[in-house]
Design a protein around this motif. Structure first.
Motif, PDB file in Angstrom:
ATOM      1  N   HIS A 125       4.632  18.045 -11.253  1.00 31.58           N
ATOM      2  CA  HIS A 125       3.342  18.350 -10.611  1.00 31.58           C
ATOM      3  C   HIS A 125       2.506  17.085 -10.443  1.00 31.58           C
ATOM      4  O   HIS A 125       1.827  16.915  -9.423  1.00 31.58           O
ATOM      5  CB  HIS A 125       2.562  19.395 -11.414  1.00 31.58           C
ATOM      6  N   LEU A 126       2.555  16.212 -11.418  1.00 31.17           N
ATOM      7  CA  LEU A 126       1.817  14.951 -11.331  1.00 31.17           C
ATOM      8  C   LEU A 126       2.309  14.132 -10.140  1.00 31.17           C
ATOM      9  O   LEU A 126       1.516  13.643  -9.332  1.00 31.17           O
ATOM     10  CB  LEU A 126       1.967  14.167 -12.639  1.00 31.17           C
ATOM     11  N   LEU A 127       3.619  14.009 -10.009  1.00 29.83           N
ATOM     12  CA  LEU A 127       4.189  13.257  -8.892  1.00 29.83           C
ATOM     13  C   LEU A 127       3.899  13.930  -7.548  1.00 29.83           C
ATOM     14  O   LEU A 127       3.639  13.252  -6.556  1.00 29.83           O
ATOM     15  CB  LEU A 127       5.699  13.092  -9.082  1.00 29.83           C
ATOM     16  N   ALA A 128       3.912  15.253  -7.518  1.00 29.71           N
ATOM     17  CA  ALA A 128       3.666  15.994  -6.272  1.00 29.71           C
ATOM     18  C   ALA A 128       2.195  16.011  -5.875  1.00 29.71           C
ATOM     19  O   ALA A 128       1.850  16.439  -4.766  1.00 29.71           O
ATOM     20  CB  ALA A 128       4.167  17.432  -6.424  1.00 29.71           C
ATOM     21  N   GLY A 129       1.328  15.560  -6.757  1.00 24.39           N
ATOM     22  CA  GLY A 129      -0.101  15.550  -6.443  1.00 24.39           C
ATOM     23  C   GLY A 129      -0.781  16.894  -6.652  1.00 24.39           C
ATOM     24  O   GLY A 129      -1.851  17.144  -6.098  1.00 24.39           O
ATOM     25  N   THR A 130      -0.179  17.752  -7.447  1.00 30.85           N
ATOM     26  CA  THR A 130      -0.766  19.072  -7.703  1.00 30.85           C
ATOM     27  C   THR A 130      -1.235  19.225  -9.147  1.00 30.85           C
ATOM     28  O   THR A 130      -1.463  20.341  -9.607  1.00 30.85           O
ATOM     29  CB  THR A 130       0.238  20.194  -7.356  1.00 30.85           C
ATOM     30  N   LEU A 131      -1.385  18.112  -9.854  1.00 29.69           N
ATOM     31  CA  LEU A 131      -1.925  18.147 -11.210  1.00 29.69           C
ATOM     32  C   LEU A 131      -3.386  17.688 -11.134  1.00 29.69           C
ATOM     33  O   LEU A 131      -3.680  16.583 -10.658  1.00 29.69           O
ATOM     34  CB  LEU A 131      -1.127  17.239 -12.141  1.00 29.69           C
ATOM     35  N   TYR A 132      -4.276  18.558 -11.574  1.00 27.98           N
ATOM     36  CA  TYR A 132      -5.712  18.304 -11.527  1.00 27.98           C
ATOM     37  C   TYR A 132      -6.292  18.535 -12.912  1.00 27.98           C
ATOM     38  O   TYR A 132      -5.607  18.991 -13.814  1.00 27.98           O
ATOM     39  CB  TYR A 132      -6.391  19.287 -10.567  1.00 27.98           C
ATOM     40  N   GLU A 179      -2.727  25.190  -6.512  1.00 30.08           N
ATOM     41  CA  GLU A 179      -2.077  25.647  -5.293  1.00 30.08           C
ATOM     42  C   GLU A 179      -3.203  25.863  -4.289  1.00 30.08           C
ATOM     43  O   GLU A 179      -4.180  26.559  -4.576  1.00 30.08           O
ATOM     44  CB  GLU A 179      -1.338  26.954  -5.571  1.00 30.08           C
ATOM     45  N   LYS A 180      -3.074  25.240  -3.126  1.00 31.54           N
ATOM     46  CA  LYS A 180      -4.103  25.420  -2.100  1.00 31.54           C
ATOM     47  C   LYS A 180      -3.999  26.816  -1.508  1.00 31.54           C
ATOM     48  O   LYS A 180      -2.916  27.269  -1.153  1.00 31.54           O
ATOM     49  CB  LYS A 180      -3.954  24.365  -1.010  1.00 31.54           C
ATOM     50  N   VAL A 181      -5.152  27.486  -1.434  1.00 31.13           N
ATOM     51  CA  VAL A 181      -5.259  28.798  -0.824  1.00 31.13           C
ATOM     52  C   VAL A 181      -6.439  28.762   0.151  1.00 31.13           C
ATOM     53  O   VAL A 181      -7.212  27.814   0.162  1.00 31.13           O
ATOM     54  CB  VAL A 181      -5.447  29.922  -1.882  1.00 31.13           C
ATOM     55  N   ALA A 182      -6.575  29.802   0.953  1.00 29.51           N
ATOM     56  CA  ALA A 182      -7.588  29.835   2.004  1.00 29.51           C
ATOM     57  C   ALA A 182      -9.008  29.601   1.481  1.00 29.51           C
ATOM     58  O   ALA A 182      -9.796  28.888   2.108  1.00 29.51           O
ATOM     59  CB  ALA A 182      -7.523  31.162   2.752  1.00 29.51           C
ATOM     60  N   ASP A 183      -9.329  30.166   0.341  1.00 25.58           N
ATOM     61  CA  ASP A 183     -10.701  30.059  -0.156  1.00 25.58           C
ATOM     62  C   ASP A 183     -10.876  29.040  -1.284  1.00 25.58           C
ATOM     63  O   ASP A 183     -11.821  29.120  -2.050  1.00 25.58           O
ATOM     64  CB  ASP A 183     -11.227  31.430  -0.574  1.00 25.58           C
ATOM     65  N   GLY A 184      -9.986  28.061  -1.408  1.00 22.82           N
ATOM     66  CA  GLY A 184     -10.136  27.009  -2.411  1.00 22.82           C
ATOM     67  C   GLY A 184      -8.810  26.608  -3.024  1.00 22.82           C
ATOM     68  O   GLY A 184      -7.793  26.477  -2.344  1.00 22.82           O
ATOM     69  N   LEU A 185      -8.843  26.431  -4.322  1.00 21.97           N
ATOM     70  CA  LEU A 185      -7.652  26.036  -5.070  1.00 21.97           C
ATOM     71  C   LEU A 185      -7.396  27.058  -6.179  1.00 21.97           C
ATOM     72  O   LEU A 185      -8.293  27.360  -6.970  1.00 21.97           O
ATOM     73  CB  LEU A 185      -7.849  24.656  -5.698  1.00 21.97           C
ATOM     74  N   ARG A 186      -6.186  27.567  -6.236  1.00 21.35           N
ATOM     75  CA  ARG A 186      -5.806  28.484  -7.311  1.00 21.35           C
ATOM     76  C   ARG A 186      -5.303  27.628  -8.469  1.00 21.35           C
ATOM     77  O   ARG A 186      -4.436  26.779  -8.287  1.00 21.35           O
ATOM     78  CB  ARG A 186      -4.726  29.450  -6.843  1.00 21.35           C
ATOM     79  N   LEU A 187      -5.873  27.862  -9.642  1.00 20.03           N
ATOM     80  CA  LEU A 187      -5.529  27.080 -10.824  1.00 20.03           C
ATOM     81  C   LEU A 187      -4.536  27.830 -11.707  1.00 20.03           C
ATOM     82  O   LEU A 187      -4.617  29.048 -11.832  1.00 20.03           O
ATOM     83  CB  LEU A 187      -6.780  26.787 -11.652  1.00 20.03           C
TER      84      LEU A 187
END
Length: 184
Positions: A73-80, A92-100
């Protein structure tokens, strides 16, 4: 009351206490490992790339099955991390923001605005280190299918003697014939 009845009761109490103590002892043993994983992952929210590098180096020494997922996830840019408490999460990007999602157990934590979280940043040196560590972890994975896929992915991508070292090491330890062939 006879002596044999008293001994029987004493043994029963001892046995019950022992049964109660066993699960607690097992949990106590896993607590330091869990704490080590949590504290090391939390260091990825540091601003310093040196601190992030140290955290990655520490993570790959842990035997936790979640390490590979965190690094991917860190390498993919999805670690926040959440700004309010610095908790590390997958997004995970969703229509109304980011799903954690929780790094600890993959549970969904809800949808938030992008202003509430911050991406764990990387530089090129860290990306290179991550690719190398992810490949090494996959080559050492207990599932032969994961090892085989890692070997196939790495074929033809090794351009230096130092980079080939993990492949030779994996080949020397490999027991699965298909994976062994792919590593050659």
């Amino acid at each position: 009351m006879s002596i044999s009845v008293r001994l029987c009761k004493a043994h029963s109490w001892f046995f019950l206490l022992w049964l109660l103590a066993v699960p607690v002892a097992a949990e106590v043993e896993t607590l330091p490992l869990e704490h080590e994983f949590v504290s090391t992952v939390s260091q990825l929210s540091a601003r310093s790339f040196k601190a992030k590098t140290a955290a990655i180096e520490k993570l790959v020494t842990l035997t936790d099955v979640r390490v590979l997922t965190v690094l991917e996830h860190l390498l993919a840019g999805t670690l926040y991390y959440r700004k309010q408490d610095k908790a590390i999460v997958y997004v995970e990007k969703v229509a109304d923001g980011l799903r954690l999602y929780s790094v600890m157990d993959d549970s969904e934590l809800g949808v938030v605005s992008s202003r509430e979280v911050k991406k764990v940043s990387l530089n090129n040196s860290l990306r290179s280190k991550l690719r190398s560590e992810i490949a090494r972890l996959k080559l050492q994975h207990k599932n032969p299918k994961v090892r085989l896929q890692a070997a196939k992915t790495l074929q033809g991508k090794i351009d230096s003697e130092q980079a080939a070292l993990p492949l030779r090491e994996a080949l020397s330890k490999e027991r699965d014939k298909a994976v062994s062939q792919a590593l050659k």
